[in-house]
Motif scaffolding. Structure first.
Motif, PDB file in Angstrom:
ATOM      1  N   HIS A  10       0.820  -1.210   0.000  1.00  0.00           N
ATOM      2  CA  HIS A  10       0.000   0.000   0.000  1.00  0.00           C
ATOM      3  C   HIS A  10       0.854   1.260   0.000  1.00  0.00           C
ATOM      4  CE1 HIS A  10      -3.222  -2.792   1.781  1.00  0.00           C
ATOM      5  NE2 HIS A  10      -3.258  -2.800   0.476  1.00  0.00           N
ATOM      6  N   ILE A  11       1.985   1.214   0.646  1.00  0.00           N
ATOM      7  CA  ILE A  11       2.896   2.358   0.607  1.00  0.00           C
ATOM      8  C   ILE A  11       3.438   2.544  -0.817  1.00  0.00           C
ATOM      9  CG2 ILE A  11       5.161   3.200   1.379  1.00  0.00           C
ATOM     10  CD1 ILE A  11       4.431   1.902   4.158  1.00  0.00           C
ATOM     11  N   ALA A  12       3.824   1.452  -1.467  1.00  0.00           N
ATOM     12  CA  ALA A  12       4.322   1.531  -2.845  1.00  0.00           C
ATOM     13  C   ALA A  12       3.245   2.044  -3.796  1.00  0.00           C
ATOM     14  CB  ALA A  12       4.831   0.162  -3.303  1.00  0.00           C
ATOM     15  N   LYS A  13       2.020   1.586  -3.619  1.00  0.00           N
ATOM     16  CA  LYS A  13       0.917   2.073  -4.455  1.00  0.00           C
ATOM     17  C   LYS A  13       0.681   3.555  -4.223  1.00  0.00           C
ATOM     18  CE  LYS A  13      -2.878  -0.196  -5.274  1.00  0.00           C
ATOM     19  NZ  LYS A  13      -4.120  -0.967  -5.089  1.00  0.00           N
ATOM     20  N   ALA A  14       0.748   3.980  -2.975  1.00  0.00           N
ATOM     21  CA  ALA A  14       0.539   5.396  -2.661  1.00  0.00           C
ATOM     22  C   ALA A  14       1.600   6.260  -3.334  1.00  0.00           C
ATOM     23  CB  ALA A  14       0.558   5.613  -1.142  1.00  0.00           C
ATOM     24  N   ILE A  15       2.849   5.798  -3.325  1.00  0.00           N
ATOM     25  CA  ILE A  15       3.939   6.566  -3.931  1.00  0.00           C
ATOM     26  C   ILE A  15       3.791   6.635  -5.446  1.00  0.00           C
ATOM     27  CG2 ILE A  15       6.441   6.581  -4.379  1.00  0.00           C
ATOM     28  CD1 ILE A  15       6.723   5.456  -1.455  1.00  0.00           C
ATOM     29  N   THR A  16       3.526   5.499  -6.093  1.00  0.00           N
ATOM     30  CA  THR A  16       3.413   5.511  -7.556  1.00  0.00           C
ATOM     31  C   THR A  16       2.199   6.321  -8.006  1.00  0.00           C
ATOM     32  OG1 THR A  16       2.244   3.367  -7.588  1.00  0.00           O
ATOM     33  CG2 THR A  16       4.643   3.333  -7.896  1.00  0.00           C
ATOM     34  N   TRP A  17       1.097   6.200  -7.274  1.00  0.00           N
ATOM     35  CA  TRP A  17      -0.075   6.990  -7.654  1.00  0.00           C
ATOM     36  C   TRP A  17       0.183   8.477  -7.451  1.00  0.00           C
ATOM     37  CZ3 TRP A  17      -3.665   7.763 -10.758  1.00  0.00           C
ATOM     38  CH2 TRP A  17      -4.609   8.759 -10.548  1.00  0.00           C
ATOM     39  N   ARG A  18       0.872   8.835  -6.392  1.00  0.00           N
ATOM     40  CA  ARG A  18       1.109  10.259  -6.133  1.00  0.00           C
ATOM     41  C   ARG A  18       1.991  10.863  -7.200  1.00  0.00           C
ATOM     42  NH1 ARG A  18      -1.169  13.907  -6.284  1.00  0.00           N
ATOM     43  NH2 ARG A  18      -2.642  12.293  -5.878  1.00  0.00           N
ATOM     44  N   ILE A  19       2.941  10.118  -7.736  1.00  0.00           N
ATOM     45  CA  ILE A  19       3.777  10.619  -8.831  1.00  0.00           C
ATOM     46  C   ILE A  19       2.901  10.922 -10.047  1.00  0.00           C
ATOM     47  CG2 ILE A  19       5.578   9.989 -10.502  1.00  0.00           C
ATOM     48  CD1 ILE A  19       6.903   8.411  -8.128  1.00  0.00           C
ATOM     49  N   VAL A  20       2.076   9.971 -10.436  1.00  0.00           N
ATOM     50  CA  VAL A  20       1.176  10.150 -11.582  1.00  0.00           C
ATOM     51  C   VAL A  20       0.213  11.303 -11.313  1.00  0.00           C
ATOM     52  CG1 VAL A  20      -0.696   9.072 -12.906  1.00  0.00           C
ATOM     53  CG2 VAL A  20       1.343   7.744 -12.333  1.00  0.00           C
ATOM     54  N   GLY A  21      -0.407  11.295 -10.134  1.00  0.00           N
ATOM     55  CA  GLY A  21      -1.385  12.319  -9.793  1.00  0.00           C
ATOM     56  C   GLY A  21      -0.795  13.714  -9.715  1.00  0.00           C
ATOM     57  N   THR A  22       0.405  13.838  -9.185  1.00  0.00           N
ATOM     58  CA  THR A  22       1.044  15.152  -9.058  1.00  0.00           C
ATOM     59  C   THR A  22       1.366  15.736 -10.432  1.00  0.00           C
ATOM     60  OG1 THR A  22       1.948  14.634  -6.892  1.00  0.00           O
ATOM     61  CG2 THR A  22       3.038  16.391  -8.117  1.00  0.00           C
ATOM     62  N   ILE A  23       1.876  14.923 -11.313  1.00  0.00           N
ATOM     63  CA  ILE A  23       2.168  15.402 -12.669  1.00  0.00           C
ATOM     64  C   ILE A  23       0.886  15.883 -13.338  1.00  0.00           C
ATOM     65  CG2 ILE A  23       2.931  14.693 -14.974  1.00  0.00           C
ATOM     66  CD1 ILE A  23       4.965  12.822 -13.490  1.00  0.00           C
ATOM     67  N   ASP A  24      -0.177  15.118 -13.210  1.00  0.00           N
ATOM     68  CA  ASP A  24      -1.465  15.505 -13.787  1.00  0.00           C
ATOM     69  C   ASP A  24      -1.961  16.821 -13.190  1.00  0.00           C
ATOM     70  OD1 ASP A  24      -3.890  14.919 -15.415  1.00  0.00           O
ATOM     71  OD2 ASP A  24      -4.833  14.707 -13.445  1.00  0.00           O
ATOM     72  N   THR A  25      -1.879  16.961 -11.864  1.00  0.00           N
ATOM     73  CA  THR A  25      -2.337  18.185 -11.196  1.00  0.00           C
ATOM     74  C   THR A  25      -1.526  19.400 -11.621  1.00  0.00           C
ATOM     75  OG1 THR A  25      -3.140  16.971  -9.273  1.00  0.00           O
ATOM     76  CG2 THR A  25      -2.655  19.298  -8.951  1.00  0.00           C
ATOM     77  N   ILE A  26      -0.216  19.254 -11.691  1.00  0.00           N
ATOM     78  CA  ILE A  26       0.634  20.376 -12.096  1.00  0.00           C
ATOM     79  C   ILE A  26       0.267  20.851 -13.496  1.00  0.00           C
ATOM     80  CG2 ILE A  26       3.002  21.028 -12.724  1.00  0.00           C
ATOM     81  CD1 ILE A  26       3.923  19.210 -10.349  1.00  0.00           C
ATOM     82  N   VAL A  27       0.139  19.916 -14.416  1.00  0.00           N
ATOM     83  CA  VAL A  27      -0.168  20.272 -15.811  1.00  0.00           C
ATOM     84  C   VAL A  27      -1.545  20.935 -15.909  1.00  0.00           C
ATOM     85  CG1 VAL A  27      -0.603  19.337 -18.121  1.00  0.00           C
ATOM     86  CG2 VAL A  27       1.386  18.554 -16.809  1.00  0.00           C
ATOM     87  N   LEU A  28      -2.555  20.325 -15.302  1.00  0.00           N
ATOM     88  CA  LEU A  28      -3.907  20.906 -15.362  1.00  0.00           C
ATOM     89  C   LEU A  28      -3.967  22.272 -14.682  1.00  0.00           C
ATOM     90  CD1 LEU A  28      -6.179  17.812 -14.647  1.00  0.00           C
ATOM     91  CD2 LEU A  28      -5.907  19.027 -16.813  1.00  0.00           C
ATOM     92  N   SER A  29      -3.329  22.394 -13.512  1.00  0.00           N
ATOM     93  CA  SER A  29      -3.349  23.669 -12.781  1.00  0.00           C
ATOM     94  C   SER A  29      -2.640  24.767 -13.565  1.00  0.00           C
ATOM     95  CB  SER A  29      -2.697  23.492 -11.410  1.00  0.00           C
ATOM     96  OG  SER A  29      -3.427  22.565 -10.636  1.00  0.00           O
TER      97      SER A  29
END
Length: 139
Positions: A10-29
């Motif tokens: 679950h920690i590994a999933k949280a880290i990989t998802w946050r990388i994907v999610g952060t890139i998406d948020t930065i670009v959209l924002s």
């Protein structure tokens, strides 16, 4: 599954998802606000809030008992997106100073992140990382 194995996964999933999610948020924002610095601020603020929220979401779903993979992926996608969108809207509003900007970024993320999260969850479902046994299908 050992208790440690579940946490490691679950920690590994949280880290990989946050990388994907952060890139998406930065670009959209950046696109919506027109300001790359605002995009970076919103994206990096989410690293803190979303890591904690995602980990808690994973732990709750791990204990849920919903085993059907298609139903599970869909329900996890919806519940996470509601929680994640609310977090994004509030952060974007606070950082940009504009509630409409927060709303627009949150709305855009509903579309992009639902697809990205479903793909992320599907990839992790196929992975045995952190699992001692695969007979119990938990994500």
């Amino acid at each position: 599954m050992s208790k440690l194995g579940g946490h490691k996964r679950h920690i590994a999933k949280a880290i990989t998802w946050r990388i994907v999610g952060t890139i998406d948020t930065i670009v959209l924002s950046w696109i919506i606000s027109g300001n790359p610095i605002t995009g970076l601020k919103i994206g990096f603020a989410e690293v803190v809030t979303k890591m904690g929220l995602y980990y808690l979401h994973e732990r709750l779903w791990f204990k849920s008992g919903v085993l059907n993979s298609n139903q599970r992926h869909l329900l996890k996608t919806i519940t996470w997106r509601v929680l994640g969108t609310l977090d994004t809207m509030v952060l974007a509003w606070l950082i940009s100073g504009n509630p409409l900007t927060g709303f627009k970024i949150g709305l855009a993320e509903v579309l992009t992140k639902m697809l990205l999260y479903y793909l992320h969850e599907t990839i992790w479902y196929r992975s045995n990382f952190g699992l001692d046994e695969r007979s119990r299908q938990h994500g």
